[in-house]
Design a protein around this motif. Structure first.
Motif: not given
Lengths: 303, 255
Positions: A243-247, A249-250, B241-242
């Motif tokens: 979920l963290i990755r998804h948010h 990235t968004e 950074l990302r």
């Protein structure tokens, strides 16, 4: 301007000094400190201001320090703070003793049992940290992360709630290119045993500073929420990290979109690239000179 | 002083007023240097006679009063204050009128002022100022900006009148913008840059024409620079950074 300014009190000078230090962009506090010392010309006032400002700055920027003894890195955060200058690294169960003003770790000691969560909570914390490390390792070229238990660390088993927080801190300093930047994510995870739900609250903050013959700064913030089912430590960890990755990235995509919109849309509200006529302004037009007065009056420009 | 200017380059541009007044109180003996080298967002007053607003700066100030380019009067009233010569005042009036139209074309509103005064070298100095509030509650036509300001200061030193006259332009642009929406949070950019441009132009074309073209060119360059270079660099930093997912290296299998 009064010629005889009343001299500022030491306390007033200290407060001003603290303000400068606290407002330094990520990674630039040592440069600000150097200039500030020169302007203040008073080491005692500076030292006092620094001793008060540096800890606050370090924690709010979640600076990453190398621990002596090859234990890796520790993040200086309010979540891991045990005492004024002692910071827990949950990963290695070590406590780093830190010199805030010099921004270094001076000593490392093992954490005591009271400072660490119970095995039950630790299972969740550790599983999540492992997933987070994988994610951060992939997504952030120079990022660090830690997962802390900030509530309920003494929970022995199921039946009680506890709260974890996952923090990600990434900073890039390129002083020779006159550019610095930082990314901070703080994800609060409330593990609600009774409804068997994990509630996530994320706070993302990104900053950048470019200062070659100028001074331009980006300051962007975002908050988001999500939730998932409370499962076994490993499954929960995978779900949370995903979920963290998804948010995140968004969020990065929406930052990109904001930048893309700038030249043609957003900026236009400040200043157009060209007038509506799509030609440069007709300065040459002699008839314009008397015309302008008419136009100004007619359109009521300048009110 | 160098350290003071170093501090100004690092403090968030939004807080430049606070930073400057902090520096002024720490370094009272450097106040005139500081005031002349640091630009602050422009302030505005309303002219008593016409109600039109005008911009305040060092170039229309005497003591604590400011001269309006519309009425040529100081606010608040002042005895023995300096005024441009009547010939220069004519030019100043025309400049203000034309600049208002220019601003309307590029800024879709905004407040502008032009001040001129004779200098010691048989030439004169002109200062063109623009202030635009582009927020949705201000004059932002498209409603993108929660907050947005553009302040431009153009100071042109005009050499003594010869067939080809020398014009030295120093321009400063300060801007800040913030967008805010549910899906992407607050996004805020702010900054300032200063540049110079010198040109020798035929006086036959007219001072206003020459100065106007220089300013137009300079503003265009600054806008582009801010957008592409300056904001572009911050964008590059975010991607460093990302990096966006497409750029991420493939995960290698655990060995």
């Amino acid at each position: 301007m009064a010629e005889e300014e009343t001299e500022l009190s030491d306390n007033q000078k200290k407060e001003i000094a603290k303000w400068f230090l606290l407002n330094a962009p990520a990674g630039e506090i040592q440069y600000v400190a150097k200039d500030l010392k020169s302007v203040l010309n008073n080491d005692d006032v500076y030292d006092e201001a620094a001793s008060e400002a540096f800890p606050v700055y370090n924690k709010s920027h979640m600076i990453c320090l190398e621990m002596s003894g090859r234990f890796g890195d520790v993040l200086v955060t309010s979540y891991g703070e045990l005492q004024g200058n002692e910071y827990l690294d949950p990963k290695t169960a070590q406590v780093a003793i830190v010199d805030h003003v010099k921004q270094v770790c001076t000593e490392v000691r093992p954490a005591s049992d009271e400072e660490l969560p119970t095995p039950y909570v630790e299972e969740y914390r550790c599983a999540l940290e492992a997933e987070m490390l994988k994610y951060v390792g992939e997504a952030y070229p120079k990022g660090s992360c830690s997962v802390y238990c900030i509530n309920g660390k003494d929970v022995e088993g199921p039946g009680y709630d506890f709260e974890l927080v996952a923090v990600i801190s990434a900073a890039r300093l390129s002083p020779q290119n006159f550019c610095t930047g930082s990314w901070q994510s703080i994800w609060n995870i409330e593990c609600k045993d009774d409804i068997q739900v994990l509630e996530l609250k994320g706070k993302l903050q990104v900053g950048a500073h470019y200062f070659e013959e100028g001074n331009v700064q980006l300051d962007a913030k975002h908050e988001c929420r999500d939730s998932t089912m409370f499962q076994s430590p490993d499954d929960s960890a995978i779900a949370i990290a995903s979920l963290i990755r998804h948010h995140e990235t968004e969020y990065l995509a929406s930052l990109e979109a904001s930048y893309l919109n700038l030249p043609d849309a957003t900026f236009k509200d400040l200043r157009r690239k060209l007038p509506v006529t799509r030609t440069l302004f007709p300065w040459h037009s002699t008839s314009l000179f008397s015309l302008t007065r008419e136009i100004s009056k007619e359109l009521g420009i300048g009110k | 002083m160098e350290a003071a200017m170093g501090l100004m380059r690092r403090m968030p541009p939004r807080h430049s007023e606070t930073a400057l007044s902090a520096l002024l109180s720490l370094l009272p003996h450097n106040s005139s240097d500081l005031l002349s080298q640091v630009d602050l967002p422009l302030q505005v007053l309303s002219d008593d006679d016409s109600g039109k607003r005008f911009i305040l700066c060092e170039y229309n100030r005497d003591a604590d009063s400011y001269r309006s380019p519309w009425s040529n009067k100081y606010h608040p009233r002042l005895e023995d204050a300096p005024y441009p010569s009547s010939k220069l005042r004519q030019l100043e009036i025309e400049a203000n009128d034309i600049f208002t139209v220019y601003c309307d074309q590029y800024y879709e509103g905004g407040i502008s002022s032009v001040y001129m005064w004779e200098d010691d070298n048989e030439g004169f100095v002109a200062c063109f100022l623009v202030k635009k509030d582009g927020s949705k509650t201000g004059q932002g036509r498209r409603g993108y900006l929660e907050e947005g300001t553009w302040d431009a200061i153009h100071v042109i030193e005009v050499g003594p009148e010869e067939e080809t006259t020398r014009y030295c332009l120093t321009s400063t642009v300060m801007l800040s913008l913030t967008t805010d929406d549910v899906s992407s949070g607050t996004f805020s950019l702010s900054g300032s840059i200063r540049r110079q441009m010198n040109m020798n132009l035929p006086v036959a074309d007219g001072h206003l024409c020459n100065m106007g073209k220089m300013i137009e060119e300079m503003e265009g360059k600054l806008r582009n620079s801010l957008d592409q270079v300056y904001f572009g660099k911050t964008r590059e930093m975010v991607c460093t950074l990302r990096p966006p997912s497409e750029v991420l290296p493939m995960r290698l299998p655990d060995s």
